[in-house]
Write an enzyme that holds these catalytic residues in place. Structure first.
Site, PDB file in Angstrom:
ATOM      1  N   HIS A 131      15.004  41.095  43.449  1.00 51.80           N
ATOM      2  CA  HIS A 131      16.418  40.979  43.090  1.00 51.80           C
ATOM      3  C   HIS A 131      16.626  40.637  41.617  1.00 51.80           C
ATOM      4  CE1 HIS A 131      15.736  36.605  44.050  1.00 51.80           C
ATOM      5  NE2 HIS A 131      16.505  36.477  42.982  1.00 51.80           N
ATOM      6  N   ASP A 161      11.106  40.725  48.944  1.00 49.96           N
ATOM      7  CA  ASP A 161      11.721  40.419  47.653  1.00 49.96           C
ATOM      8  C   ASP A 161      10.676  40.306  46.548  1.00 49.96           C
ATOM      9  OD1 ASP A 161      13.800  40.075  45.929  1.00 49.96           O
ATOM     10  OD2 ASP A 161      14.257  38.012  46.524  1.00 49.96           O
ATOM     11  N   SER A 234      14.258  32.375  39.765  1.00 51.53           N
ATOM     12  CA  SER A 234      13.820  33.448  40.656  1.00 51.53           C
ATOM     13  C   SER A 234      12.613  34.183  40.103  1.00 51.53           C
ATOM     14  CB  SER A 234      14.950  34.463  40.858  1.00 51.53           C
ATOM     15  OG  SER A 234      15.898  33.985  41.757  1.00 51.53           O
TER      16      SER A 234
END
Length: 497
Positions: A131, A161, A234
């Protein structure tokens, strides 16, 4: 979506930060949701350790391999200054940044997103969250030394992910290796590194708070940690005290969008297998057994006179590898390729890790007797890409007031307005009573409800059934899985309004 609205989000799968053009305002990026080529040796179990006096030596050791990631995405402007959403749409007020000024000649805008990653080989392979780089037009890597290099995308796996990038460097790059996440214990010290809120190369420390956490994915296996993780972390690494990557920071649980000490890192034993396949093939190639399964409950075990409530119950065997091998609905899978199967998660992960086309021995319990079947595995990605017959469905009500919200089924028109994937399913929140518990819990118009009590909801009757079941079971709250900008969060909502 305004930054104020975004900062009210409760759960964030993936926490990259986005900087709006020419404003410098940090925002969340909407997210859609590995043996590596470097052969990692078996890691010996580490002995218990006391609290370190300092993390400075560890930070010095691994910092050169941790990177900041900046992506640039071009957002097309609406023609003639008209709103992206049809006039009168209830969602047009929710996403004002997607509307151009009336009567103006809008130009395409460029949006920059910030995330983290880590180098896993001296020749420039870099791992991050999918993402972080999803839909990016360009990807730039900033190294601890201050150097910048463009990166190309090698492959992605939205199911875990994970994304794999590659940079070209005229000299070997510092890199870190994967550790064995299965050997990490609750209470072990860990250190997280990344680019929180665009600050760059920030270190936080804590412990492993829990293991084997699930959020919403089929292959989820998260380490929970209290090391501070925020937007922009992230894709960054979670290190053990030996400087090995045992997790990739992916999500946080929070009532305010910031760290409250509940962060989730995808276990390295999942990430490393995906990275290996992305390096070799540019895509994942998971094994496929071809069955529908569910866990064996104690009630089921009692009814079938089983010694324990273990194994994966086969509920359906469509055309595929298992059917070809003679597997039947009602079989209980107790072993796969020599490994014990205690619940469905064991089976799903073992099948996914098995090579496509491999013949494996699957032990099943049928009519109280054990027997072994030889199954030649197919490829899951191929099977999932096959057309599924369209089921005939009953007409659905257009909307309903429930739990302090006005809720409606997600239609293809609404999904298109919200730029959701065509196969997205769930219930859309159209209105929220500002005096309700739903409002207090942070639900807002435009939120998508995809699960209730960890079961999918695609119709209003699904949700009303979950509410009824919750009340009948004597529970006070219903657990909802909400997606906002594609990012999931759990909300416990009282069923008594």
């Amino acid at each position: 979506m305004t930054s104020q609205a975004i900062f009210r989000a409760v759960v964030k799968r993936g926490v990259p930060a986005r900087r709006k053009p020419q404003t410098g305002i940090i925002q969340m990026v909407g997210a859609g949701m590995l043996a590596i080529a470097l052969v990692v040796g078996q890691v010996a179990p580490s002995a218990a350790r006391g609290a370190p006096e300092s993390f400075a030596d560890l930070a010095d050791k691994v910092s050169p391999a941790v990177v900041n990631i900046t992506t640039s995405t071009t957002i097309a402007a609406p023609a003639n200054g008209n709103p992206v959403f049809p006039e009168g749409s209830p969602f047009s007020d929710l996403f004002p940044e997607l509307r151009g000024p009336q009567g103006g000649n809008n130009q395409p805008q460029h949006s920059n997103a910030l995330g983290s990653g880590y180098v896993i080989s001296e020749d420039g392979y870099i791992v991050t969250n999918n993402h972080v780089i999803e839909n990016a037009d360009s990807i730039e890597i900033e190294f601890f030394s201050g150097a910048h290099l463009p990166a190309k995308l090698i492959g992605t796996d939205p199911k875990t992910d994970v994304a794999l990038l590659k940079v070209e460097s005229d000299k070997p790059l510092p890199f870190v290796s994967f550790g064995n996440s299965d050997e990490s214990r609750v209470g072990d010290w860990v250190m997280a590194m990344g680019n929180p809120l665009g600050q760059g190369f920030s270190v936080s420390a804590g412990i492993v708070s829990a293991r084997n956490r699930e959020l919403s994915g089929t292959y989820d296996d998260y380490l929970q940690t209290d090391a501070a993780i925020n937007r922009g972390n992230s894709g960054g690494p979670l290190f053990n005290m030996d400087g090995q990557v045992i997790g990739m920071n992916t999500a946080i649980l929070s009532p305010n969008g910031g760290s409250i000490g509940i962060g989730f890192s995808m276990a390295s034993n999942v990430v490393s297998k995906v990275v290996d396949q992305l390096q070799k093939f540019g895509e994942t190639r998971r094994g496929w057994l071809g069955v529908k399964i569910q866990d064996v409950t104690q009630d089921m075990a009692d009814a079938m006179s089983l010694a324990s409530a273990e194994g994966a119950m086969v509920t359906d065997v469509p055309e595929g590898p298992a059917a070809d091998a003679g597997m039947k609905a009602g079989d209980i899978i107790t072993s796969f390729d020599g490994g014990e199967v205690k619940h469905t998660r064991d089976l799903v992960r073992r099948v996914a890790d098995a090579p496509v086309g491999e013949a494996v021995r699957v032990t099943v319990l049928r009519d109280g007797k054990s027997q072994t079947l030889l199954v030649t595995l197919g490829r899951r990605e191929t099977a999932e890409g096959e057309a599924v017959p369209v089921a005939v469905t009953k007409p659905q009500d257009s909307e309903q007031d429930l739990l302090g919200m006005t809720i409606a089924p997600l239609t293809s028109d609404i999904a298109q307005q919200m730029s959701l994937p065509k196969d997205t399913k769930g219930l859309i929140v159209k209105e929220v009573d500002d005096s309700s518990a739903a409002w207090e819990k942070g639900l807002r118009p435009g939120d998508l409800i995809t699960e209730a009590n960890q079961l999918p909801v695609t119709s209003l009757s699904d949700l009303t059934d979950r509410v009824k079941e919750t009340k009948e079971a004597g529970r006070k709250s219903l657990l909802l899985l909400i997606r906002r900008d594609g990012e999931p969060r759990f909300v416990g909502l009282p069923v008594e309004q």
